[in-house]
Scaffold this active site. Structure first.
Site, PDB file in Angstrom:
ATOM      1  N   ASP A  45      -4.867  18.632 -13.741  1.00  0.00           N
ATOM      2  CA  ASP A  45      -3.537  18.424 -13.134  1.00  0.00           C
ATOM      3  C   ASP A  45      -2.715  19.474 -13.010  1.00  0.00           C
ATOM      4  O   ASP A  45      -2.034  19.635 -12.345  1.00  0.00           O
ATOM      5  CB  ASP A  45      -2.876  17.223 -13.851  1.00  0.00           C
ATOM      6  CG  ASP A  45      -3.569  15.957 -13.488  1.00  0.00           C
ATOM      7  OD1 ASP A  45      -4.315  15.783 -12.459  1.00  0.00           O
ATOM      8  OD2 ASP A  45      -3.356  14.988 -14.105  1.00  0.00           O
ATOM      9  N   ALA A 180      14.134   8.707 -26.278  1.00  0.00           N
ATOM     10  CA  ALA A 180      14.857   8.238 -27.202  1.00  0.00           C
ATOM     11  C   ALA A 180      16.217   8.117 -27.336  1.00  0.00           C
ATOM     12  O   ALA A 180      17.050   8.584 -27.993  1.00  0.00           O
ATOM     13  CB  ALA A 180      14.453   9.209 -28.352  1.00  0.00           C
TER      14      ALA A 180
END
Length: 255
Positions: A45, A180
């Site tokens: 990719d 996060a």
């Protein structure tokens, strides 16, 4: 697409991809990019993204063959019947994101991203960001390890690992996903219209440095980053029938 289409083969530097390149060029021949009608990219990719960026101005369709690991943007590698596979391939069109990042020295950096544009903390302390959408401040303060804006094509990559949503390939939408998040602690992000213009301002930049990244091209010490989808740029990717991005996105959600 007819069997007589002229192919330009490109390959990553890995041993596997280079061996595939030699085999396929011997079997099918290869022409320079300026004479090609289709590009066959051999690698993973990352190499596919590199190829799409590097050949953007040519407007040629790119057919990837997986010689890497995941290969979400690639087709299965095979040496037989390539002309027939190219003739039957289905085309997906992807519009990239434009990143405009201003650094502490006042320099403007512009880059394109097919998957996502991400902001990441570059020091020991969490980043502190102000989030503005279409000129309206939506979040005065987001404290987090980072945040990203993803296209539908990139929504199964970094975005998905950060617990962002998978977007259907035809969706006129972008994913805004925090990494996060500390405050608001439970904020999971937002789905935005594809036309949205997103701006991040870095608060307390000296104390909490932030870097920006567009498909692997990084800029450090950013003060602000603006992101939007660029409809005038069209990346053409070819897939074997029944194995296009829509099917791959569905597969990711049901395995």
């Amino acid at each position: 697409m007819q069997a007589s289409k002229r192919i330009a083969f490109l390959a990553s530097e890995t041993e596997v991809a280079q061996a595939a390149l030699a085999t396929l060029v011997a079997a099918y021949g290869s022409v320079p990019l300026d004479r090609a009608e289709v590009i066959v990219a051999l690698g993973g990719d990352g190499f596919m993204l590199h190829t799409l960026h590097g050949t953007q101005a040519l407007g040629l369709p790119v057919y990837g063959m997986n010689c890497g690991t995941i290969g979400f943007l690639m087709n299965e590698y095979g040496e037989e019947g390539l002309a027939e596979r190219l003739a039957a391939a289905e085309e997906e069109v992807i519009n990239p994101l434009v990143m405009r990042a201003v650094t502490a020295d006042g320099t403007l950096h512009r880059a394109l991203a097919i998957n996502e544009v991400s902001l990441l903390r570059a020091g020991p302390q969490a980043a502190k960001l102000k989030v503005t959408i279409d000129g309206k401040v939506r979040m005065e303060e987001l404290i987090c390890d980072g945040a990203l804006v993803s296209t539908p094509a990139g929504s199964t990559a970094y975005n998905y690992s950060a617990h962002g949503p998978i977007l259907p390939i035809g969706a006129e939408a972008l994913a805004l996903t925090p990494m996060a998040a500390f405050r608001p602690r439970r904020w999971r992000g937002a789905i935005l219209p594809k036309t949205a213009h997103v701006r991040f301002d870095v608060l307390e930049a000296d104390k909490r440095p932030v870097m920006a990244d567009a498909d692997g091209r990084s800029v450090r010490n950013v003060l602000s980053v603006e992101i939007h989808s660029e409809a005038s740029i069209r990346h053409r990717i070819l897939f074997d029938p029944g194995h296009g991005l829509e099917e791959r996105l569905a597969h990711e959600q049901f395995v």
